[in-house]
Write a protein that holds these residues in place. Structure first.
Motif, PDB file in Angstrom:
ATOM      1  N   GLU A 118      47.448  35.319  63.355  1.00 30.35           N
ATOM      2  CA  GLU A 118      46.741  34.406  64.233  1.00 30.35           C
ATOM      3  C   GLU A 118      45.553  35.094  64.911  1.00 30.35           C
ATOM      4  OE1 GLU A 118      49.516  36.338  64.707  1.00 30.35           O
ATOM      5  OE2 GLU A 118      50.679  35.099  66.107  1.00 30.35           O
ATOM      6  N   THR A 119      44.813  34.325  65.734  1.00 27.65           N
ATOM      7  CA  THR A 119      43.749  34.893  66.557  1.00 27.65           C
ATOM      8  C   THR A 119      44.347  35.882  67.553  1.00 27.65           C
ATOM      9  OG1 THR A 119      42.448  32.849  66.380  1.00 27.65           O
ATOM     10  CG2 THR A 119      41.912  34.321  68.199  1.00 27.65           C
ATOM     11  N   ARG A 129      39.185  39.000  58.748  1.00 25.34           N
ATOM     12  CA  ARG A 129      37.845  39.459  59.105  1.00 25.34           C
ATOM     13  C   ARG A 129      37.656  39.483  60.623  1.00 25.34           C
ATOM     14  NH1 ARG A 129      33.118  36.654  56.755  1.00 25.34           N
ATOM     15  NH2 ARG A 129      34.294  36.778  54.806  1.00 25.34           N
ATOM     16  N   GLY A 130      37.130  40.613  61.095  1.00 27.15           N
ATOM     17  CA  GLY A 130      36.883  40.752  62.520  1.00 27.15           C
ATOM     18  C   GLY A 130      38.053  41.271  63.328  1.00 27.15           C
ATOM     19  N   TRP A 131      39.196  41.513  62.690  1.00 30.88           N
ATOM     20  CA  TRP A 131      40.383  41.969  63.405  1.00 30.88           C
ATOM     21  C   TRP A 131      40.909  43.268  62.797  1.00 30.88           C
ATOM     22  CZ3 TRP A 131      40.812  39.685  67.828  1.00 30.88           C
ATOM     23  CH2 TRP A 131      40.432  38.345  67.971  1.00 30.88           C
ATOM     24  N   PRO A 150      35.566  40.723  71.586  1.00 29.91           N
ATOM     25  CA  PRO A 150      35.150  39.424  72.124  1.00 29.91           C
ATOM     26  C   PRO A 150      34.455  38.544  71.097  1.00 29.91           C
ATOM     27  CG  PRO A 150      33.757  41.197  72.974  1.00 29.91           C
ATOM     28  CD  PRO A 150      34.925  41.847  72.306  1.00 29.91           C
ATOM     29  N   ALA A 151      33.668  39.128  70.188  1.00 30.79           N
ATOM     30  CA  ALA A 151      32.970  38.315  69.187  1.00 30.79           C
ATOM     31  C   ALA A 151      33.963  37.614  68.273  1.00 30.79           C
ATOM     32  CB  ALA A 151      32.013  39.181  68.372  1.00 30.79           C
ATOM     33  N   SER A 152      35.047  38.302  67.925  1.00 25.52           N
ATOM     34  CA  SER A 152      36.048  37.700  67.045  1.00 25.52           C
ATOM     35  C   SER A 152      36.790  36.574  67.745  1.00 25.52           C
ATOM     36  CB  SER A 152      37.036  38.769  66.560  1.00 25.52           C
ATOM     37  OG  SER A 152      36.374  39.737  65.764  1.00 25.52           O
TER      38      SER A 152
END
Length: 263
Positions: free
Chosen positions: A27-28, A54-56, A181-183
């Motif tokens: 999850e996020t 992606r992004g994590w 924060p961007a993710s």
């Protein structure tokens, strides 16, 4: 851990065990490590694959990353399944990961043997969610007006519709998400922006299990029930995970449910 390239980014993934493939989608505000206990429980009987979306975690994101879509996340999963020669697989997802799993089921059923959807935030199926979404947008507006952090608001569980239940993740994951924060911004509202292909839900030919827990926030519980009523071949199950998310607090139960879907 191995990496693969997917449309200009690098995805880091890992696997344990041998047997039928089971893909775990987080999850996020998490990373593939949130599935470690589930993966260990699966390893004696299955090939359990987890990855950082992606992004994590250790996976990268495009420069200026501020927005993503469910379909983009699904295509990353497709790339992984195909590159790892892991298709077809049971796809297990939590939160937005459950939406990714559902999207794969509907668009790429050839890659899926079944799905296990943990607290899927399909709020589009709930008329009552409109009011909750409006409330969340107002809270974000107030945060912007007062200089408060929208990231803190989201990660604290202060957004009932856009981020309900995120505060039930382990503290170390929440702390790590503070550094991304961007993710967080890129995925805020991603689930509600997904256009649910309602006619397709009734014609699915693969089995699905939709999971909630006593601690599941009411809006997510209602969304899960609404999905069960519309998704062909689906059934509802409840696990007792205490105050944690189901896959965090009841990993052996989640593993057992995933194995029920394996060929």
């Amino acid at each position: 851990m191995p990496t693969l390239e997917a449309r200009g980014i690098e995805i880091v993934w890992s696997e344990r065990g041998e047997g039928p493939a089971i893909l775990l989608v987080h999850e996020t505000a998490a990373n593939g490590g949130v599935w470690d206990a589930v993966r260990e429980a699966l390893a004696p009987r299955a090939r359990a694959i987890s990855y950082d979306r992606r992004g994590w975690g250790a996976s990268t994101a495009p420069e200026g990353y501020r927005r993503t879509m469910v379909e983009e996340q699904s295509e990353d999963a497709v790339t992984l399944l195909e590159s790892a020669n892991a298709a077809p697989a049971v796809v297990v997802g939590a939160g937005i990961g459950a939406i990714v799993a559902l999207d794969l089921l509907l668009r790429r059923a050839d890659l899926v043997t079944g799905t296990l959807l943990v607290e899927p935030p399909v709020l589009q199926l709930l008329p009552m969610a409109t009011e909750a979404l409006s409330g969340d947008r107002r809270r974000l507006e107030i945060a912007a007006e007062t200089g408060a952090s929208a990231i803190d608001l989201y990660l604290s569980g202060g957004l009932q519709a856009l981020g309900g239940g995120v505060d039930r993740l382990p503290a170390e994951l929440i702390a790590a998400a503070q550094e991304r924060p961007a993710s967080v911004i890129a995925e805020m509202g991603i689930a509600t922006g997904w256009r649910v292909p309602l006619p397709s839900l009734g014609s699915v030919e693969r089995p699905s299990t939709i999971v909630a827990a006593p601690s599941t926030p009411p809006l997510l519980r209602d969304a899960a029930a609404a999905l069960v009523s519309r998704l062909a071949g689906s059934s509802a199950r409840e696990v007792d995970s205490g105050q944690a998310a189901p896959h965090v607090g009841a990993p052996h139960d989640i593993a057992a449910l995933a194995l029920e879907l394996s060929p």
